[in-house]
Scaffold this motif. Structure first.
Motif, PDB file in Angstrom:
ATOM      1  N   GLY A   1       3.927 -14.922 -48.555  1.00  0.00           N
ATOM      2  CA  GLY A   1       3.599 -16.342 -49.144  1.00  0.00           C
ATOM      3  C   GLY A   1       3.662 -16.343 -50.591  1.00  0.00           C
ATOM      4  O   GLY A   1       3.212 -15.619 -51.361  1.00  0.00           O
ATOM      5  N   LEU A   2       4.007 -17.396 -51.300  1.00  0.00           N
ATOM      6  CA  LEU A   2       3.943 -17.744 -52.546  1.00  0.00           C
ATOM      7  C   LEU A   2       2.611 -18.225 -52.907  1.00  0.00           C
ATOM      8  O   LEU A   2       1.801 -18.965 -52.067  1.00  0.00           O
ATOM      9  CB  LEU A   2       4.728 -19.015 -52.900  1.00  0.00           C
ATOM     10  CG  LEU A   2       6.412 -18.779 -52.582  1.00  0.00           C
ATOM     11  CD1 LEU A   2       7.294 -20.037 -52.893  1.00  0.00           C
ATOM     12  CD2 LEU A   2       6.694 -17.486 -53.056  1.00  0.00           C
TER      13      LEU A   2
ATOM     14  N   ARG B   1      10.419 -19.606 -47.638  1.00  0.00           N
ATOM     15  CA  ARG B   1       9.414 -19.362 -48.410  1.00  0.00           C
ATOM     16  C   ARG B   1       8.351 -20.294 -47.815  1.00  0.00           C
ATOM     17  O   ARG B   1       8.512 -21.296 -47.330  1.00  0.00           O
ATOM     18  CB  ARG B   1       9.619 -20.026 -50.078  1.00  0.00           C
ATOM     19  CG  ARG B   1      10.546 -19.234 -50.824  1.00  0.00           C
ATOM     20  CD  ARG B   1      11.056 -19.933 -52.132  1.00  0.00           C
ATOM     21  NE  ARG B   1      11.410 -21.158 -52.073  1.00  0.00           N
ATOM     22  CZ  ARG B   1      11.998 -21.910 -53.092  1.00  0.00           C
ATOM     23  NH1 ARG B   1      11.633 -21.351 -54.344  1.00  0.00           N
ATOM     24  NH2 ARG B   1      12.328 -23.102 -52.976  1.00  0.00           N
ATOM     25  N   PHE B   2       7.149 -19.811 -47.936  1.00  0.00           N
ATOM     26  CA  PHE B   2       5.770 -20.111 -47.503  1.00  0.00           C
ATOM     27  C   PHE B   2       4.857 -20.310 -48.260  1.00  0.00           C
ATOM     28  O   PHE B   2       4.761 -19.380 -49.034  1.00  0.00           O
ATOM     29  CB  PHE B   2       5.523 -19.415 -46.159  1.00  0.00           C
ATOM     30  CG  PHE B   2       6.177 -19.485 -44.905  1.00  0.00           C
ATOM     31  CD1 PHE B   2       5.780 -20.611 -43.840  1.00  0.00           C
ATOM     32  CD2 PHE B   2       7.115 -18.497 -44.587  1.00  0.00           C
ATOM     33  CE1 PHE B   2       6.644 -20.560 -42.865  1.00  0.00           C
ATOM     34  CE2 PHE B   2       8.023 -18.637 -43.273  1.00  0.00           C
ATOM     35  CZ  PHE B   2       7.510 -19.549 -42.390  1.00  0.00           C
ATOM     36  N   TRP B   3       4.059 -21.581 -48.355  1.00  0.00           N
ATOM     37  CA  TRP B   3       3.033 -21.650 -49.342  1.00  0.00           C
ATOM     38  C   TRP B   3       2.176 -22.283 -48.853  1.00  0.00           C
ATOM     39  O   TRP B   3       2.174 -23.210 -47.839  1.00  0.00           O
ATOM     40  CB  TRP B   3       3.421 -22.032 -50.889  1.00  0.00           C
ATOM     41  CG  TRP B   3       3.910 -23.577 -50.764  1.00  0.00           C
ATOM     42  CD1 TRP B   3       3.343 -24.527 -51.166  1.00  0.00           C
ATOM     43  CD2 TRP B   3       5.308 -23.997 -50.282  1.00  0.00           C
ATOM     44  NE1 TRP B   3       4.118 -25.786 -51.016  1.00  0.00           N
ATOM     45  CE2 TRP B   3       5.165 -25.246 -50.773  1.00  0.00           C
ATOM     46  CE3 TRP B   3       6.438 -23.338 -50.087  1.00  0.00           C
ATOM     47  CZ2 TRP B   3       6.243 -26.143 -50.409  1.00  0.00           C
ATOM     48  CZ3 TRP B   3       7.445 -24.083 -49.679  1.00  0.00           C
ATOM     49  CH2 TRP B   3       7.449 -25.420 -49.896  1.00  0.00           C
ATOM     50  N   VAL B   4       0.789 -22.409 -49.311  1.00  0.00           N
ATOM     51  CA  VAL B   4      -0.424 -23.254 -48.895  1.00  0.00           C
ATOM     52  C   VAL B   4      -0.386 -24.607 -49.701  1.00  0.00           C
ATOM     53  O   VAL B   4      -0.328 -24.354 -51.170  1.00  0.00           O
ATOM     54  CB  VAL B   4      -1.750 -22.695 -49.001  1.00  0.00           C
ATOM     55  CG1 VAL B   4      -2.760 -23.529 -48.464  1.00  0.00           C
ATOM     56  CG2 VAL B   4      -1.561 -21.229 -48.091  1.00  0.00           C
ATOM     57  N   SER B   5      -0.142 -25.564 -49.131  1.00  0.00           N
ATOM     58  CA  SER B   5      -0.265 -26.989 -50.029  1.00  0.00           C
ATOM     59  C   SER B   5      -1.519 -27.262 -49.886  1.00  0.00           C
ATOM     60  O   SER B   5      -2.377 -27.727 -48.890  1.00  0.00           O
ATOM     61  CB  SER B   5       0.452 -27.906 -49.129  1.00  0.00           C
ATOM     62  OG  SER B   5       0.607 -28.978 -49.846  1.00  0.00           O
ATOM     63  N   ARG B   6      -2.142 -27.356 -51.174  1.00  0.00           N
ATOM     64  CA  ARG B   6      -3.695 -27.804 -51.500  1.00  0.00           C
ATOM     65  C   ARG B   6      -3.650 -28.609 -52.712  1.00  0.00           C
ATOM     66  O   ARG B   6      -2.503 -28.444 -53.497  1.00  0.00           O
ATOM     67  CB  ARG B   6      -4.652 -26.631 -51.560  1.00  0.00           C
ATOM     68  CG  ARG B   6      -4.132 -25.747 -52.312  1.00  0.00           C
ATOM     69  CD  ARG B   6      -5.349 -24.511 -52.507  1.00  0.00           C
ATOM     70  NE  ARG B   6      -5.472 -23.644 -51.467  1.00  0.00           N
ATOM     71  CZ  ARG B   6      -5.167 -22.773 -51.146  1.00  0.00           C
ATOM     72  NH1 ARG B   6      -4.350 -22.125 -52.079  1.00  0.00           N
ATOM     73  NH2 ARG B   6      -5.301 -22.000 -50.167  1.00  0.00           N
TER      74      ARG B   6
END
Length: 580
Positions: free
Chosen positions: A169-170, A128-133
C-alpha cells in the motif's frame, strides 16, 4: 427340519402372543419375531431435505459469486475497521476489509479484503492501494469527503498483464491516476529544492501539470523528479524543451545587477517547475516521447543560457587585489559575455618576492567567431590569439556592481598598452593583463608624488622665504612710498588734464570736425572738376604734360646746381670763378 413359518398378511388378525412367563411355565418354544410393513413415509422427513437443498444451493451460489481476496501491507491501520471499511474504485464499493493483522516483525499491518466477483481485472501487478483519509499539505487538500463517511481503501488499477493478490500500500494518495490523460516526463537535478508531489508545473505562468514523485539516485549524486503534463499541454514538450526550478523568489545579485524572477504566489509558497522551448534553436517541432529525461536547471537564466560545446581555458595573472571577483564571474569582450571565471588562486613569486593571482577562465570561442582548431598543433599555436595580443588585447578587472563591489573581467584592445606576448603556463595560454583604472590612477599619483618628493623642496622654500623677505623690505622702503606718492600726484594731474581736455577741446574738436567735413566735401567737388580738366584729352592735361617736362628739366638743372654747390659751397659767397 421344520419349514419356516410364512408371515401373515398385515390385514389378517394377529393371534395373541403368550407371555414369557407362560411360555416358560408351559415349557413351549421361544416367541418368533414378526416383520410388520409400514405404509407411506412420513412428511416430517421432507423438511430436512428441503433445508439441505436450500443450504447447498446457497453455498454454491455464494461460492460462485465470491470475488478474489487480496492482502495489502500498510504502515498502520489508522481509520480501518474489519467488516466495516470499504474498498472503492471511483467511489464505487467493490469490496470490504475482512481482517487486519500485525506483521510478525511488527513493522507494518496486513489488511485482508474480499472483493466482488469480476474484480480480477483490477488486480494487475502494478495496481496501487492507499487509504483515503483527510490530508492537508502545502500543495493540496484531499480526502475531505471521508470526514463524514469514514476512511476507505482506494484502488487505482494498473496496466500490467501479470496478476497479483498481494500488494504494498502507498503511504499517500498518488497525484495522478493511471486513467488521467497526459504524459509523464523525468527531470534530473542536483538538488530537490522545495519540490514535492503535487507541486505545480507551469508553462507561460499557466499550470499545465504537477510533480508526481521524486527519487534519489543509488549513488546519491542526483535526484530524479517525475512530472506529469496534462493533455493536450503535453504536446508543448519538445525534445529541446528546457525545464527550470521556479520555486520561491529567484533573487540574483551579481556583476550584472539585481534580477528578480518568480512565477506566481503559489510557486513562492510551495515551489514550482516551469518549462519553455527556446525559439532560437532548430528542430522545435519534435514532440518529446513519454518518460524522456530532461535536465532541471536552477533558474530561468541558466535554462536560457546558450550552450556551446567547444570551450577554451586561459590564464590571466593579476598583480593587484581581486576582492569582489568570484568563481562564475563573467568574462566579457566589449560588453558581450563570452565566458566565466573557473578558479582563483594565490601564487608566491620567489624571484620578485611578491604575490600574484592566477585566474583561470573558460571562454566559448564560438560566441565571438573564433575559428575552431582543426588539430592539436593549431590549438597549441593559437595564432589568432597571438595576433590579437600583439594588437593590444588585454584583460582588465572592472566593477560590475557598485552596490556589491562585484568585479568581472573585460577583454578589449588598448593601443597604448606596453608590448606583450602570449605565454604558456601549466599548459594554459596566459593572456596579458592591465591594472584596474583605479590602480592605474593610483600608480600615476604615486609617480607624481615621487617626482614631487625628488624636488628640493627645502631649498625652494628657503629661496622663496628670502624672496618674500626682500619683497617685504622693498614694500616697506621710503623710496617706494615716495614713488607711490609721486605716481599718485601724476595720476591726479593726468586726470585733471583729461577733464580739461574733455571740457575745452571737445567743442572745438567738434567744430573742427564739422569744418573738416565741409572741406572734404569741397575737395571732393574740386577733385571731380579736376578729373574733368585733367582728362587724357583735355587741353590742360596736354599743357600739364608739357609743364611737367619743363619742370623736370628745371629739376635736372637744380640737381646739377645742387651737386655743384655741394662740391663748392664757397661759390655762394665768391661766385663761380673762372675755370670752375
Amino acid at each position: 427340519m421344520t419349514e419356516p413359518q410364512r408371515p401373515e398378511s398385515p390385514s389378517s388378525p394377529s393371534p395373541p402372543t403368550p407371555s414369557a412367563a407362560e411360555g416358560h411355565a408351559g415349557g413351549g418354544a421361544l416367541p418368533q419375531a414378526r416383520v410388520v410393513r409400514r405404509g407411506r413415509p412420513s412428511l416430517v422427513w421432507l423438511l430436512p431435505v428441503i433445508a439441505l437443498a436450500v443450504g447447498g444451493w446457497l453455498v454454491v451460489k455464494t461460492l460462485a459469486e465470491q470475488g478474489p481476496s487480496v492482502s495489502i501491507d500498510f504502515e498502520n491501520a489508522a481509520g480501518l475497521n474489519a467488516g466495516k471499511t470499504k474498498v472503492k474504485y471511483k467511489d464505487v464499493d467493490i469490496g470490504t476489509v475482512t481482517r487486519i493483522d500485525v506483521s510478525t516483525d511488527l513493522d507494518h499491518v496486513t489488511v485482508t479484503a474480499d472483493l466482488r466477483q469480476g474484480s480480477e481485472e483490477f488486480l494487475a501487478e502494478d495496481t496501487r492501494f492507499w487509504v483515503s483519509r483527510p490530508r492537508i499539505t502545502a500543495s493540496q487538500v484531499s480526502g475531505l469527503e471521508t470526514l463524514l463517511s469514514g476512511a476507505f481503501v482506494a484502488l487505482d488499477p494498473g496496466s500490467s498483464r501479470k496478476q497479483s493478490r498481494h500488494f504494498q500500500g502507498l503511504a499517500r494518495p498518488p497525484v495522478i491516476t493511471t486513467d488521467a490523460p497526459g504524459r509523464r516526463f523525468r527531470l534530473r537535478a542536483d538538488t530537490l529544492g522545495s519540490l514535492n508531489p503535487g507541486t505545480p508545473v507551469y508553462y507561460r505562468r499557466i499550470q499545465v501539470g504537477q510533480v508526481i514523485d521524486y527519487t534519489l539516485d543509488d549513488d546519491g549524486g542526483a535526484v530524479t523528479v517525475d512530472v506529469f503534463i496534462n493533455s493536450p499541454h503535453d504536446k508543448l514538450v519538445h525534445t529541446n524543451t528546457r525545464f527550470w526550478n521556479a520555486s520561491g523568489i529567484d533573487l540574483e545579485l551579481s556583476a550584472n545587477g539585481v534580477r528578480l524572477d518568480t512565477q506566481s504566489l503559489v510557486s513562492v509558497l510551495v515551489g514550482g517547475v516551469a518549462f519553455d522551448t527556446p525559439a532560437d534553436l532548430e528542430a522545435t517541432d519534435t514532440v518529446a516521447p513519454a518518460d524522456q529525461f530532461f535536465p532541471l536547471y536552477a533558474n530561468r537564466s541558466a535554462a536560457n543560457k546558450q550552450v556551446y560545446l567547444h570551450k577554451e581555458r586561459y590564464l590571466m595573472i593579476f598583480n593587484g587585489s581581486v576582492r569582489g571577483l568570484n568563481v562564475g564571474a563573467p568574462v566579457s569582450l566589449r560588453g558581450i559575455r563570452i565566458g566565466q571565471v573557473m578558479d582563483i588562486e594565490l601564487d608566491f613569486d620567489k624571484q620578485q618576492l611578491d604575490f600574484r593571482i592566477p585566474v583561470l577562465v573558460e571562454v566559448e570561442p564560438e560566441r565571438i567567431g573564433f575559428p575552431e582548431p582543426q588539430s592539436a598543433d593549431d590549438q597549441k599555436d593559437a595564432r589568432v590569439l597571438r595576433q590579437l595580443v600583439q594588437r593590444g588585447l588585454r584583460a582588465q578587472l572592472k566593477t560590475g556592481n557598485l552596490l556589491t563591489g562585484a568585479l568581472y573581467i573585460e577583454l578589449d584592445f588598448h593601443s597604448d598598452a606596453a608590448p606583450a606576448k602570449l605565454t604558456q603556463r601549466q599548459g594554459y595560454s596566459v593572456v596579458p593583463t592591465l591594472p584596474t583604472p583605479l590602480e592605474a590612477a593610483t600608480n600615476k599619483i604615486t609617480a607624481l608624488l615621487d617626482k614631487v618628493n625628488a624636488l628640493p623642496i627645502e631649498g625652494i622654500g628657503e629661496d622663496l622665504q628670502a624672496a618674500v623677505g626682500d619683497a617685504r623690505e622693498l614694500l616697506g622702503s621710503a623710496e617706494l612710498r615716495t614713488a607711490v606718492d609721486e605716481l599718485s600726484a601724476v595720476l591726479s594731474e593726468a586726470r585733471g588734464v583729461t577733464a580739461q581736455l574733455n571740457s575745452e577741446l571737445a567743442p572745438k574738436l567738434d567744430a573742427v570736425l564739422g569744418s573738416l567735413q565741409g572741406t572734404l566735401e569741397d575737395a571732393s567737388r574740386t577733385l571731380n572738376n579736376t578729373n574733368e580738366l585733367i582728362g587724357p584729352d583735355a587741353p590742360m592735361s596736354v599743357e600739364a604734360v608739357r609743364t611737367m617736362r619743363e619742370v623736370s628739366a628745371a629739376a635736372r638743372s637744380l640737381r646739377v646746381m645742387a651737386d655743384y654747390l655741394e662740391r663748392h659751397p664757397e661759390a655762394l659767397i665768391q661766385g663761380k670763378g673762372g675755370g670752375r
